[in-house]
Motif scaffolding. Structure first.
Motif, PDB file in Angstrom:
ATOM      1  N   LYS A 470       1.102  -1.276   0.274  1.00  0.00           N
ATOM      2  CA  LYS A 470      -0.032   0.325  -0.241  1.00  0.00           C
ATOM      3  C   LYS A 470       1.051   1.018  -0.010  1.00  0.00           C
ATOM      4  CE  LYS A 470      -3.341   1.705   3.248  1.00  0.00           C
ATOM      5  NZ  LYS A 470      -4.372   2.792   3.856  1.00  0.00           N
ATOM      6  N   ILE A 471       0.468   2.077  -0.916  1.00  0.00           N
ATOM      7  CA  ILE A 471       1.431   3.260  -0.734  1.00  0.00           C
ATOM      8  C   ILE A 471       1.122   4.747  -0.270  1.00  0.00           C
ATOM      9  CG2 ILE A 471       1.949   5.640  -2.185  1.00  0.00           C
ATOM     10  CD1 ILE A 471       1.760   4.169  -4.550  1.00  0.00           C
ATOM     11  N   LEU A 472       2.052   4.928   1.018  1.00  0.00           N
ATOM     12  CA  LEU A 472       1.796   5.421   2.175  1.00  0.00           C
ATOM     13  C   LEU A 472       2.379   7.190   2.134  1.00  0.00           C
ATOM     14  CD1 LEU A 472       1.535   3.188   5.328  1.00  0.00           C
ATOM     15  CD2 LEU A 472      -0.184   4.145   4.070  1.00  0.00           C
ATOM     16  N   TRP A 473       3.354   7.228   0.803  1.00  0.00           N
ATOM     17  CA  TRP A 473       4.024   8.095   0.411  1.00  0.00           C
ATOM     18  C   TRP A 473       4.544   8.024  -0.653  1.00  0.00           C
ATOM     19  CZ3 TRP A 473       9.294   9.075  -0.852  1.00  0.00           C
ATOM     20  CH2 TRP A 473       9.588  10.388  -1.540  1.00  0.00           C
ATOM     21  N   HIS A 474       4.441   9.228  -1.540  1.00  0.00           N
ATOM     22  CA  HIS A 474       5.355   9.483  -2.796  1.00  0.00           C
ATOM     23  C   HIS A 474       5.483  10.778  -3.344  1.00  0.00           C
ATOM     24  CE1 HIS A 474       0.883  10.732  -4.625  1.00  0.00           C
ATOM     25  NE2 HIS A 474       0.549  10.242  -3.715  1.00  0.00           N
TER      26      HIS A 474
END
Length: 598
Positions: A470-474
């Protein structure tokens, strides 16, 4: 047969000097300049004293040979709007570095296309001297050699007898000092660092004017750090000597380099004389990549140097990988003798860090001291280099004997200290780890990332941090933010309980793809998850191994590796989409680890 050279032969019969410091540096001034340098010009001796851009331009328009223009202590002059600012023949541009602090700062944030050959400062005639100043460029990072935004050059010599001394030069990503005309140039007692751009990165480049023949330059008692090549040169018929220089451990390619002229009967020969002697190498990089002389009377001589590396495997230690080796043991134009290897013969200062705390809760203020440091050669310790591992290319540097630092975010910080004696001989780097705990939350992820792009193209590529995919920061790769410290509080994420396992991932991802970017690179360093068994997040091991796992969706577009461009310590992990066609959407490269929560 005279091929381009893959060196070296060795001999280690140099007797140990009684006073190592004076043997490495008999010049009477400290390597790198600064405190203790004796040829400092005083403000009262200057014909012009200036502190701003207009004052500097006015003085340059009036100054005559033999006159001094002094940049007032503490002044900072922005030359971003200027290019090729010319210093008249015989004029000295001076500051008070070493006598009154760091000296005045001249800087430029501008880039120019490589073929323009633009520099911030140029000579307007012979016998120009630039002394006691700080000169900063716009880019301390590696980036990519084909990056479309241009390059930055500090000083270009268009005339003979340029002298640059007692200066600090950094962040000039192509040339810090470009000796286009190199005859009688004297580059000495400077600290030149963070000139490391991929494909370029030359603190000193010697040669370039094809019509200039049999020129001689002297490069002496400089301190080189974070360079691609500390000194490099064209294959033109010029000569240069490098002596009493210190090559710090952090370098990024071949330390000294001489290009060959491909047009010379296909032999790749270059230059007349190249002489390297009495240099101190902390670097473990390949040290030399030289072509044999293009002139039958020329010599390539390497002698009386101190190397930290073992010299018995001469090809891998000294060879320029990619050039053809040749049996050169008895070549009459090659002389390699009286060198020290494996750290033998050195007497160095020893840096010792003391701190008021090793850990605590953010924000954490720690007092650091170097008072237990000693010099084994009996010299006084006069200079200090603290780096606090907090993000910028110099690591939030301080140069005092004692320093206090406040860590505002949780994470693990590697503090480093190098001390220098009065002759300018540095210690090996001492390190101390400080653990800054989160004030709130149990499972907090701390990681540092950066990319290599410095322009405005958006929506094509991202750097990302993921937990359980799960992308939590980008963050879009647009612009050059440098090292970014990412702190993620994971307690509220699903399943984050003691005894559970989770996947922690750093990823470089193609969102839309583009053929407008030649290369995209993402670095990751100092990954730490509080209250877990995550390991190896500082990437100081030289190979990626479990528990870290690397993955790419297409080998065509890139592969990850451990690299020597780091935020702290000596290594980080690099992911890259190398020069290809447009990267299709959905392609990514990642590094991940399965961790157990405590």
């Amino acid at each position: 047969m005279k091929n381009a050279l893959l060196l070296l032969l060795l001999s280690s019969n140099l007797s140990v000097a009684q006073h190592f410091s004076e043997t490495v540096n008999p010049t009477g001034n400290p390597i790198g300049g600064g405190i203790g340098y004796t040829r400092i010009i005083k403000e009262k001796d200057a014909a012009y004293v200036v502190s701003n851009l207009q004052g500097l331009k006015d003085a340059l328009s009036k100054a005559a040979s033999g006159e001094i223009i002094y940049l007032k202590d503490g002044s900072e002059v922005n030359l971003s709007s200027e290019k090729n600012l010319s210093i008249p023949a015989g004029v000295t541009l001076a500051g008070g570095r070493g006598a009154t602090g760091d000296g005045a700062l001249l800087y430029s944030d501008s880039f120019y296309t490589p073929k323009d050959f633009t520099a911030m400062l140029v000579t307007g005639g012979s016998h120009v001297r630039i002394t006691g100043l700080r000169l900063r460029g716009p880019n301390p990072d590696i980036l990519d050699m084909d990056y479309s935004g241009g390059v930055a050059n500090g000083i270009r010599s268009k005339h003979p007898a340029l002298e640059v001394d007692n200066c600090e030069l950094w962040a000039w990503d192509k040339w810090a000092v470009w000796l286009y005309i190199s005859d009688s140039a004297y580059i000495h007692h400077n600290y030149i660092h963070h000139t490391q751009r991929a494909g370029y990165g030359y603190p000193v480049w010697c040669g370039g004017a094809g019509g200039e023949k049999y020129a001689n330059a002297l490069i002496e008692a400089n301190l080189f750090e974070s360079a691609r090549h500390c000194v490099a040169s064209s294959g033109h018929l010029n000569s240069w000597e490098g002596r009493y220089n210190v090559i710090m451990k952090r370098q990024h390619f071949v330390n000294f380099d001489r290009h060959g002229e491909r047009g010379h009967q296909g032999q790749g020969l270059g230059g007349v004389n190249t002489h390297l002697h009495h240099n101190l190498f902390f670097s473990t990089q390949v040290h030399f990549g030289f072509s044999l002389p293009n002139d039958p009377s020329g010599m390539l001589e390497i002698d009386h140097n101190w190397f930290v590396r073992d010299g018995h495997d001469t090809i891998s230690t000294f060879g320029f990988i990619g050039r053809t080796p040749a049996p050169l043991a008895h070549d009459p134009q090659l002389s390699i003798h009286d060198n020290f290897f494996n750290g033998e013969g050195r007497t160095l200062p020893v840096a010792i860090i003391t701190s008021s705390a090793d850990s605590g809760t953010a924000p954490l203020t720690v007092k650091f001291d170097s008072k237990k440091s000693v010099d084994n050669d009996g010299k006084k310790i006069t200079n200090y280099q603290w780096r606090f591992g907090n993000g910028n290319y110099a690591g939030d540097e301080k140069r005092t004997a004692a320093a206090a630092y406040t860590f505002t975010e949780p994470g693990v910080y590697l503090i480093s200290l190098i001390v220098f004696n009065a002759v300018g001989i540095p210690s090996e780097q001492a390190n101390k780890k400080i653990i800054v705990k989160p004030a709130v939350g149990k499972y907090v992820l701390s990681a540092w990332v950066k990319d290599t792009y410095n322009d405005t193209l958006k929506g094509n590529y991202e750097k990302q941090l993921l937990v359980d995919d799960k992308i939590l920061w980008h963050d879009d790769i647009e612009a050059n933010e440098g090292w970014q410290h990412i702190v993620l509080h994971l307690d509220k994420e699903a399943g984050m309980t003691s005894g559970s396992k989770h996947k922690i991932t750093a990823r470089l991802a193609s969102i839309a793809g583009s053929d407008s970017l030649p290369e995209v690179t993402m670095y990751v360093d100092d990954v730490y998850l509080f209250n877990s068994d995550l390991a190896g997040g500082d990437f100081e091991d030289k190979s990626v191994s479990p528990p870290w796992q690397a993955k790419t969706t297409s080998q065509k577009f890139g592969a990850g590796l451990i690299t020597e461009d780091s935020r702290s310590g000596e290594h980080s992990y690099r992911m890259r989409f190398s020069r290809r066609d447009a990267i299709p959407p959905g392609v990514y490269e990642e590094l991940y680890q399965l961790v157990l929560l405590k």
